[in-house]
Design an enzyme around this catalytic site. Sequence first.
Site, PDB file in Angstrom:
ATOM      1  N   LYS A  87      37.105  45.691  49.036  1.00 25.99           N
ATOM      2  CA  LYS A  87      38.062  44.613  48.778  1.00 25.99           C
ATOM      3  C   LYS A  87      38.000  43.642  50.064  1.00 25.99           C
ATOM      4  O   LYS A  87      38.133  43.941  51.151  1.00 25.99           O
ATOM      5  CB  LYS A  87      39.557  45.449  48.904  1.00 25.99           C
ATOM      6  CG  LYS A  87      40.738  44.674  48.005  1.00 25.99           C
ATOM      7  CD  LYS A  87      41.862  45.596  47.680  1.00 25.99           C
ATOM      8  CE  LYS A  87      42.888  44.840  47.275  1.00 25.99           C
ATOM      9  NZ  LYS A  87      44.175  45.567  47.394  1.00 25.99           N
TER      10      LYS A  87
HETATM   11  C1  E4P Z   1      46.626  45.052  45.119  1.00 22.98           C
HETATM   12  O1  E4P Z   1      45.391  45.282  45.198  1.00 22.98           O
HETATM   13  C2  E4P Z   1      47.822  44.387  46.235  1.00 22.98           C
HETATM   14  O2  E4P Z   1      47.222  45.053  47.498  1.00 22.98           O
HETATM   15  C3  E4P Z   1      49.059  44.945  45.786  1.00 22.98           C
HETATM   16  O3  E4P Z   1      49.274  44.816  44.332  1.00 22.98           O
HETATM   17  C4  E4P Z   1      50.238  44.214  46.344  1.00 22.98           C
HETATM   18  O4  E4P Z   1      51.394  44.540  45.879  1.00 22.98           O
HETATM   19  P1  E4P Z   1      52.619  44.116  46.609  1.00 22.98           P
HETATM   20  O5  E4P Z   1      52.880  42.493  46.563  1.00 22.98           O
HETATM   21  O6  E4P Z   1      53.739  44.776  45.853  1.00 22.98           O
HETATM   22  O7  E4P Z   1      52.546  44.458  48.052  1.00 22.98           O
END
Ligand code: E4P
Length: 219
Positions: A87
């Site tokens: 990622k």
């Molecule tokens: C996923 O890859 C993200 O890191 C995540 O969905 C972020 O979500 P949040 O805005 O609820 O922290």
Amino acid sequence: MKFFIDTANLDEIREAYNLGVLDGVTTNPSLMAKEGISGESNVRAHYKEICNIVDDKVSAEVISTDFEGMIKEGKELAKIDDKIVVKIPMIKDGVKAIKYFHSEGIRTNCTLVFSAGQAILAAKAGASYLSPFIGRLDDISYDGLQLIEQIVHIYQTYGFETEVLAASVRHSMHLIKCAEIGADVVTCPLKVITGLLKHPLTDSGLAQFLADHAKAAGK
Ligand code: E4P
């Protein structure tokens, strides 16, 4: 449509996997910290544990923000297991790193995406997945779902292979709307998936069926 669970909590990952509808996992540094996981070896061991639960597609985020650092870290993460998707944040060096990993056959998930322009860049660089954050846009009065719709349209127009992974999904209606719009994947907390089960008419209907069955059996 694929379902990923957005957590580093092993019990929740097991529960979603055992439901039989889980296609992958996304984590981020905040989610790892929430589980109290810190230190390079502990983080890697935790990713390995997640990989041991699910069949494929475990997003593991780099911490570095420079090209060389992201390449080094991403390679180490990819070595943990074939299920790892590296990622990478949507920054200039991140785009270069996505391009590099694409040429090496290592899958990437481009994260922290908030605009169609960023989505186009990530697709051109060869990201496997693109994570636009719906909830965080909604939080500041922008329409997160509209962004998903726009990106799906652009990717379909040009035949980009990058999959749209709707992230920062906060509730079950977000997920249903993403399905309507044509997002390839949603990543969300367990409660968003289990929320899909709920309907009061299912509960009352089942209670009635069981009561009628018991009455007929003279119980
Ligand atoms: C996923 O890859 C993200 O890191 C995540 O969905 C972020 O979500 P949040 O805005 O609820 O922290």
